[in-house]
Design an enzyme around this catalytic site. Structure first.
Site, PDB file in Angstrom:
ATOM      1  CE  LYS A  95       3.146  17.489  79.604  1.00  0.00           C
ATOM      2  NZ  LYS A  95       2.653  18.331  80.571  1.00  0.00           N
ATOM      3  CE  LYS A 145      -0.137  21.740  74.177  1.00  0.00           C
ATOM      4  NZ  LYS A 145      -0.690  21.549  75.485  1.00  0.00           N
ATOM      5  CE  LYS A 190       1.281  26.153  80.893  1.00  0.00           C
ATOM      6  NZ  LYS A 190       0.526  26.730  81.780  1.00  0.00           N
TER       7      LYS A 190
HETATM    8  P1  TYM Z   1      -2.218  23.575  80.940  1.00  0.00           P
HETATM    9  O1  TYM Z   1      -1.685  24.215  82.060  1.00  0.00           O
HETATM   10  O2  TYM Z   1      -1.280  23.061  79.971  1.00  0.00           O
HETATM   11  O3  TYM Z   1      -2.972  24.530  80.002  1.00  0.00           O
HETATM   12  C1  TYM Z   1      -4.016  25.472  80.431  1.00  0.00           C
HETATM   13  C2  TYM Z   1      -5.175  25.467  79.521  1.00  0.00           C
HETATM   14  O4  TYM Z   1      -4.886  26.068  78.315  1.00  0.00           O
HETATM   15  C3  TYM Z   1      -5.136  25.238  77.141  1.00  0.00           C
HETATM   16  N1  TYM Z   1      -4.081  25.428  76.210  1.00  0.00           N
HETATM   17  C4  TYM Z   1      -4.274  25.576  74.792  1.00  0.00           C
HETATM   18  N2  TYM Z   1      -5.369  25.853  74.141  1.00  0.00           N
HETATM   19  C5  TYM Z   1      -5.094  25.893  72.804  1.00  0.00           C
HETATM   20  N3  TYM Z   1      -4.101  25.716  72.090  1.00  0.00           N
HETATM   21  C6  TYM Z   1      -2.905  25.571  72.757  1.00  0.00           C
HETATM   22  N4  TYM Z   1      -1.592  25.685  72.041  1.00  0.00           N
HETATM   23  C7  TYM Z   1      -2.881  25.633  74.354  1.00  0.00           C
HETATM   24  N5  TYM Z   1      -1.959  25.222  75.092  1.00  0.00           N
HETATM   25  C8  TYM Z   1      -2.604  25.118  76.356  1.00  0.00           C
HETATM   26  C9  TYM Z   1      -5.085  23.941  77.850  1.00  0.00           C
HETATM   27  O5  TYM Z   1      -6.148  23.039  76.884  1.00  0.00           O
HETATM   28  C10 TYM Z   1      -5.765  24.285  79.157  1.00  0.00           C
HETATM   29  O6  TYM Z   1      -7.204  24.490  79.122  1.00  0.00           O
HETATM   30  N6  TYM Z   1      -4.116  19.432  83.153  1.00  0.00           N
HETATM   31  C11 TYM Z   1      -4.380  20.966  82.978  1.00  0.00           C
HETATM   32  C12 TYM Z   1      -4.506  21.758  84.058  1.00  0.00           C
HETATM   33  C13 TYM Z   1      -5.717  21.253  85.039  1.00  0.00           C
HETATM   34  C14 TYM Z   1      -6.931  21.566  84.808  1.00  0.00           C
HETATM   35  C15 TYM Z   1      -7.626  20.953  86.103  1.00  0.00           C
HETATM   36  C16 TYM Z   1      -7.636  22.059  83.623  1.00  0.00           C
HETATM   37  C17 TYM Z   1      -5.143  20.699  86.244  1.00  0.00           C
HETATM   38  N7  TYM Z   1      -6.526  20.492  86.884  1.00  0.00           N
HETATM   39  C18 TYM Z   1      -9.064  21.028  86.050  1.00  0.00           C
HETATM   40  C19 TYM Z   1      -9.058  22.025  83.892  1.00  0.00           C
HETATM   41  C20 TYM Z   1      -9.692  21.675  85.132  1.00  0.00           C
HETATM   42  C21 TYM Z   1      -2.917  21.464  81.993  1.00  0.00           C
HETATM   43  O7  TYM Z   1      -1.860  20.960  82.047  1.00  0.00           O
HETATM   44  O8  TYM Z   1      -3.573  22.595  81.278  1.00  0.00           O
END
Ligand code: TYM
Length: 331
Positions: free
Chosen positions: A110, A196, A199
């Site tokens: 990023k 990946k 969004k």
């Molecule tokens: P985020 O918001 O990018 O994504 C949320 C969840 O969706 C999963 N995910 C995917 N899994 C499979 N294939 C994909 N293409 C895909 N895109 C997204 C992510 O692995 C995630 O589980 N840092 C985290 C948010 C966060 C968090 C936390 C998660 C903040 N605090 C505490 C767990 C516990 C994030 O940016 O996820």
């Protein structure tokens, strides 16, 4: 009982990837010890449109409910409604080293992208983001964190920080672990299956949104990039496009990708069946979202109640951590 915590950023609508990799597992894991959080503070590492951020926060909370998370069972809340997250994040920033934070793949990707396309601005928050994520998890004495594969490294760091803090200041935090289910753990972009599905990525043709209209979903899957050989085999390294379709089909129909490949000799029927399976999987979620979105006051009410429940545990853990590091308690 196993305590479960997971979160999702309100940046752009949820995708098929975030559903298959995370949200649907949250539904399976739910119970009175499960907390699911719209992590709005995490969205602020890049500049946001305030009106849009508010709308997306409410919209994502509505999505949590639409996929089947029951707020009468699990706790559904917004991160910034529980101020303990930001407070514990500071203690975690002081527990993490700069080297550890710099080594995070997501930071590297990023920050490079921001330097190239974002006018060179890389916020401090982009670097310290995993410390906030560690705080999210540790505040609730979490045992398991259901996430997609891309978040595994952040949960590993959370473990390291918990262990370090506990060894410096005495037993304070439960050491959590990531639960990454193989099916759907890494859904790739339909137009560039080496990256990946995301969004926030600017790839509308390669990304299926959770609430997208069925016709658009089918069109995107039928136009997905495959490869020049015509056989249907699950082999992500040499056939990333076909393997991605097989993973999606498998995750949508409860099979392994290898089993899903059986019987196909051409890409056309594979694409048609994958499109049908995804449309069928997402249609009820879309319908439920429309119903719930008609009553935003009810979603607000659910979030308020969720924050109140979350705050109880969060306050206890934060007090324990404050005492452990030697912050003077107010009288
Ligand atoms: P985020 O918001 O990018 O994504 C949320 C969840 O969706 C999963 N995910 C995917 N899994 C499979 N294939 C994909 N293409 C895909 N895109 C997204 C992510 O692995 C995630 O589980 N840092 C985290 C948010 C966060 C968090 C936390 C998660 C903040 N605090 C505490 C767990 C516990 C994030 O940016 O996820």
């Amino acid at each position: 009982m196993t305590r479960v915590f997971s979160g999702m950023k309100p940046t752009g609508d949820a995708t098929l990837g975030s559903y298959l990799g995370a949200l649907r597992h949250w539904v399976d894991d739910q119970g009175p010890e499960a907390l699911y959080c719209v992590v709005d503070l995490h969205a602020l590492t890049v500049p946001q449109d305030p009106v849009q951020l508010r709308a997306e926060t409410l919209g994502l909370a509505t999505t949590f409910l639409a996929v089947g998370i029951d707020p009468n069972v699990s706790i559904v809340f917004v991160q910034s409604h529980v101020h303990e997250h930001s407070e514990l994040a500071w203690l975690m920033e002081c527990t993490a080293s700069i080297g550890e934070l710099r080594r995070m793949t997501q930071f590297k990707d990023k920050s490079e992208k921001a330097e190239e396309g974002g006018g060179g601005f890389v916020s401090g928050g982009l670097l310290t983001y995993p410390a906030l994520m560690a705080a999210d998890i540790l505040l609730y004495d979490t045992d398991e964190v259901p996430v997609g594969d891309d978040q595994r490294q952040h949960v590993e760091l959370t473990r390291d920080l918990a262990i370090r803090f506990n060894s410096r200041y005495g037993d304070t935090f439960v050491v959590p672990k990531a639960t990454v289910r193989p099916a759907g753990a890494r859904v790739m972009d339909l137009q560039d299956p080496t990256r990946k599905m995301s969004k926030s990525e600017d790839s509308p043709a390669g990304t299926i949104l959770l609430l997208e209209e069925p016709g658009a979903i089918a069109k995107k899957i039928k136009r997905a990039v495959t490869d020049t050989e015509a056989d249907v085999r699950y082999d992500p390294s040499t056939k990333p496009g076909v393997s991605n379709l097989l993973s999606i089909l498998a995750a949508s129909t409860g099979r392994t990708p290898e089993a899903a490949a059986e019987g196909y000799t051409q890409y056309g029927p594979l694409k048609n069946d994958t499109a049908d399976a995804v449309v069928e999987l997402l249609a009820p979620i879309r319908a439920r979202h429309t119903e719930l979105a008609a009553d935003p006051a009810e979603v607000h009410r659910i979030l308020d109640a969720g924050a109140e429940r979350a705050r109880k545990t969060a306050a206890t853990t934060l007090a324990r951590a404050r005492a452990a590091v030697g912050l003077l308690a107010p009288r």
